[in-house]
Design a protein around this motif. Sequence first.
Motif, mmCIF file in Angstrom:
data_model
loop_
_atom_site.group_PDB
_atom_site.id
_atom_site.type_symbol
_atom_site.label_atom_id
_atom_site.label_comp_id
_atom_site.label_asym_id
_atom_site.label_seq_id
_atom_site.Cartn_x
_atom_site.Cartn_y
_atom_site.Cartn_z
ATOM 1 N N VAL A 177 9.236 8.781 -9.650
ATOM 2 C CA VAL A 177 7.815 8.600 -9.375
ATOM 3 C C VAL A 177 7.610 8.423 -7.880
ATOM 4 O O VAL A 177 8.075 7.448 -7.292
ATOM 5 C CB VAL A 177 7.252 7.377 -10.126
ATOM 6 N N VAL A 178 6.939 9.379 -7.243
ATOM 7 C CA VAL A 178 6.589 9.261 -5.829
ATOM 8 C C VAL A 178 5.481 8.215 -5.702
ATOM 9 O O VAL A 178 4.481 8.292 -6.428
ATOM 10 C CB VAL A 178 6.129 10.620 -5.274
ATOM 11 N N PRO A 179 5.638 7.208 -4.823
ATOM 12 C CA PRO A 179 4.675 6.101 -4.790
ATOM 13 C C PRO A 179 3.214 6.515 -4.681
ATOM 14 O O PRO A 179 2.358 5.989 -5.400
ATOM 15 C CB PRO A 179 5.121 5.307 -3.556
ATOM 16 N N HIS A 180 2.893 7.479 -3.804
ATOM 17 C CA HIS A 180 1.482 7.825 -3.635
ATOM 18 C C HIS A 180 0.946 8.667 -4.789
ATOM 19 O O HIS A 180 -0.269 8.806 -4.955
ATOM 20 C CB HIS A 180 1.246 8.552 -2.305
ATOM 21 N N ALA A 181 1.848 9.229 -5.610
ATOM 22 C CA ALA A 181 1.404 10.025 -6.759
ATOM 23 C C ALA A 181 1.147 9.136 -7.973
ATOM 24 O O ALA A 181 0.199 9.358 -8.735
ATOM 25 C CB ALA A 181 2.423 11.088 -7.103
ATOM 26 N N GLY A 182 2.026 8.150 -8.172
ATOM 27 C CA GLY A 182 1.829 7.202 -9.250
ATOM 28 C C GLY A 182 2.174 7.715 -10.628
ATOM 29 O O GLY A 182 1.884 7.059 -11.628
ATOM 30 N N GLN A 183 2.794 8.873 -10.713
ATOM 31 C CA GLN A 183 3.211 9.416 -12.000
ATOM 32 C C GLN A 183 4.459 10.252 -11.806
ATOM 33 O O GLN A 183 4.758 10.674 -10.689
ATOM 34 C CB GLN A 183 2.094 10.261 -12.614
ATOM 35 N N PRO A 184 5.240 10.481 -12.873
ATOM 36 C CA PRO A 184 6.491 11.231 -12.733
ATOM 37 C C PRO A 184 6.266 12.616 -12.137
ATOM 38 O O PRO A 184 5.251 13.264 -12.401
ATOM 39 C CB PRO A 184 7.007 11.321 -14.175
ATOM 40 N N SER A 185 7.240 13.042 -11.335
ATOM 41 C CA SER A 185 7.119 14.333 -10.661
ATOM 42 C C SER A 185 7.368 15.509 -11.603
ATOM 43 O O SER A 185 7.009 16.645 -11.284
ATOM 44 C CB SER A 185 8.100 14.405 -9.486
ATOM 45 N N PHE A 186 7.983 15.247 -12.735
ATOM 46 C CA PHE A 186 8.155 16.264 -13.775
ATOM 47 C C PHE A 186 8.422 15.510 -15.071
ATOM 48 O O PHE A 186 8.511 14.273 -15.071
ATOM 49 C CB PHE A 186 9.286 17.246 -13.448
ATOM 50 N N THR A 187 8.524 16.212 -16.174
ATOM 51 C CA THR A 187 8.744 15.544 -17.458
ATOM 52 C C THR A 187 10.007 16.076 -18.117
ATOM 53 O O THR A 187 10.330 17.267 -18.027
ATOM 54 C CB THR A 187 7.557 15.753 -18.410
ATOM 55 N N LEU A 188 10.710 15.171 -18.754
ATOM 56 C CA LEU A 188 11.868 15.510 -19.574
ATOM 57 C C LEU A 188 11.744 14.744 -20.888
ATOM 58 O O LEU A 188 11.423 13.546 -20.879
ATOM 59 C CB LEU A 188 13.182 15.114 -18.893
ATOM 60 N N ALA A 189 11.997 15.421 -21.985
ATOM 61 C CA ALA A 189 12.020 14.728 -23.269
ATOM 62 C C ALA A 189 13.190 13.751 -23.304
ATOM 63 O O ALA A 189 14.133 13.840 -22.504
ATOM 64 C CB ALA A 189 12.129 15.746 -24.404
ATOM 65 N N GLU A 190 13.138 12.808 -24.227
ATOM 66 C CA GLU A 190 14.173 11.776 -24.314
ATOM 67 C C GLU A 190 15.565 12.368 -24.477
ATOM 68 O O GLU A 190 16.553 11.777 -24.039
ATOM 69 C CB GLU A 190 13.877 10.835 -25.480
ATOM 70 N N ASP A 191 15.659 13.545 -25.097
ATOM 71 C CA ASP A 191 16.972 14.143 -25.366
ATOM 72 C C ASP A 191 17.254 15.336 -24.448
ATOM 73 O O ASP A 191 18.144 16.139 -24.723
ATOM 74 C CB ASP A 191 17.081 14.576 -26.827
ATOM 75 N N GLU A 192 16.514 15.466 -23.326
ATOM 76 C CA GLU A 192 16.677 16.610 -22.427
ATOM 77 C C GLU A 192 17.240 16.192 -21.070
ATOM 78 O O GLU A 192 16.996 15.076 -20.601
ATOM 79 C CB GLU A 192 15.323 17.304 -22.176
ATOM 80 N N ASP A 217 0.851 -1.180 0.000
ATOM 81 C CA ASP A 217 0.000 0.000 0.000
ATOM 82 C C ASP A 217 0.891 1.236 0.000
ATOM 83 O O ASP A 217 1.746 1.383 0.890
ATOM 84 C CB ASP A 217 -0.884 -0.017 1.252
ATOM 85 N N PRO A 218 0.757 2.140 -0.981
ATOM 86 C CA PRO A 218 1.613 3.335 -1.011
ATOM 87 C C PRO A 218 1.596 4.134 0.289
ATOM 88 O O PRO A 218 2.577 4.788 0.621
ATOM 89 C CB PRO A 218 1.036 4.158 -2.173
ATOM 90 N N LYS A 219 0.496 4.061 1.049
ATOM 91 C CA LYS A 219 0.414 4.814 2.304
ATOM 92 C C LYS A 219 1.346 4.234 3.369
ATOM 93 O O LYS A 219 1.657 4.910 4.349
ATOM 94 C CB LYS A 219 -1.034 4.823 2.816
ATOM 95 N N ASN A 220 1.773 2.983 3.195
ATOM 96 C CA ASN A 220 2.597 2.331 4.209
ATOM 97 C C ASN A 220 4.061 2.201 3.818
ATOM 98 O O ASN A 220 4.814 1.483 4.478
ATOM 99 C CB ASN A 220 2.033 0.929 4.495
ATOM 100 N N VAL A 221 4.465 2.870 2.753
ATOM 101 C CA VAL A 221 5.829 2.704 2.231
ATOM 102 C C VAL A 221 6.875 3.009 3.295
ATOM 103 O O VAL A 221 7.802 2.220 3.529
ATOM 104 C CB VAL A 221 6.031 3.587 0.990
ATOM 105 N N VAL A 222 6.765 4.144 3.949
ATOM 106 C CA VAL A 222 7.808 4.545 4.896
ATOM 107 C C VAL A 222 7.809 3.635 6.120
ATOM 108 O O VAL A 222 8.872 3.169 6.563
ATOM 109 C CB VAL A 222 7.640 6.026 5.306
#
Length: 333
Positions: free
Chosen positions: A196-211, A7-12
């Motif tokens: 990816v923060v577990p409770h968020a479930g998606q990347p915290s920011f985006t970078l292109a493949e060449d960035e 459970d992401p809430k119990n990670v820590v």
Amino acid sequence: MKKLVNDPKNVVTEAVAGFGAAHADLVRVSTDPIYIVRTDAPVAGKVGIVSGGGSGHEPMHGGLVGPGMLDAAVPGAVFTSPTPDPILAATKAVDGGAGVLHIVKNYTGDVLNFETAADLAAADGVEVRSVLVNDDVAVKDSLYTAGRRGVAGTVLVEKIAGAAADRGDDLESVALVAERVIGQVRSMGVALTPCVVPHAGQPSFTLAEDEIEIGIGIHGEPGRERIKLEPADAIVDRLLGPILDDIPFVAGDKVLLFVNGMGGTPQVELYIVFRRAAEVLAERGIEVTRTLVGNFTTALEMQGMSITVLKLDDELTTLWDAPVQTAALRWGR
């Protein structure tokens, strides 16, 4: 997203329990409130050293608890400051009668919560001093800080302050040593990918493949600029320039060179970085007399790294070399 979590809430909570079971020779853990403390704490007559912050930066801080370094670490939720209650509990748990030093990274939540805990501890008769680590040269102010951020240089502050406390220095002296390290250490990092923060479930920011992001923070905060991917040597040069110009570091200086992985970077790449950084320092007449390479201040699975340079003197070198026994850092014992 694929992660080895329940459970992401119990990670820590689950991670701290596992850490305590794996390193029962070094630490014991409390889960309510949550903190990690060395097995023999409090050590009578010794200054206690406490640090902490959001989880996700492992092995900092829990992996740095043990003889010669931290007496306790307080983990918050992932990338979130711990609240004052566990900080207070950890402070009391390591108070051996000589006072307690809080080593705090310069993030607004950490600063406020450690200040509150220090006030509460003082009301209970525990003498507390605090030092603020702000080694990141990338940005001066951000959404997360007033002033520079505290990043991988925190590891060096904790090691050297821990050694000073271990040799029997009083609270004022340990704080002064820590402040000296803070005044002489500088860092800057780069991200190749987000995390990816577990409770968020998606990347915290985006970078292109060449960035890549130059000057990234350890929570994925923006840096100085986003640029196209370059060869490793060019990236090292971009990071080292601002670091060396800041104090500045000059020919004849003796330094500790620390290349830190952000969690997802292979060792082979970290040593490519170290090779170039050492070349640049030698070209400037700066002598690398101590080194550290590895994942110590991470940002979950982020691919990237940071470079930290600490200007050494004889005392700081002696304290760095002093014995240490923690899960992540150990020598001389």
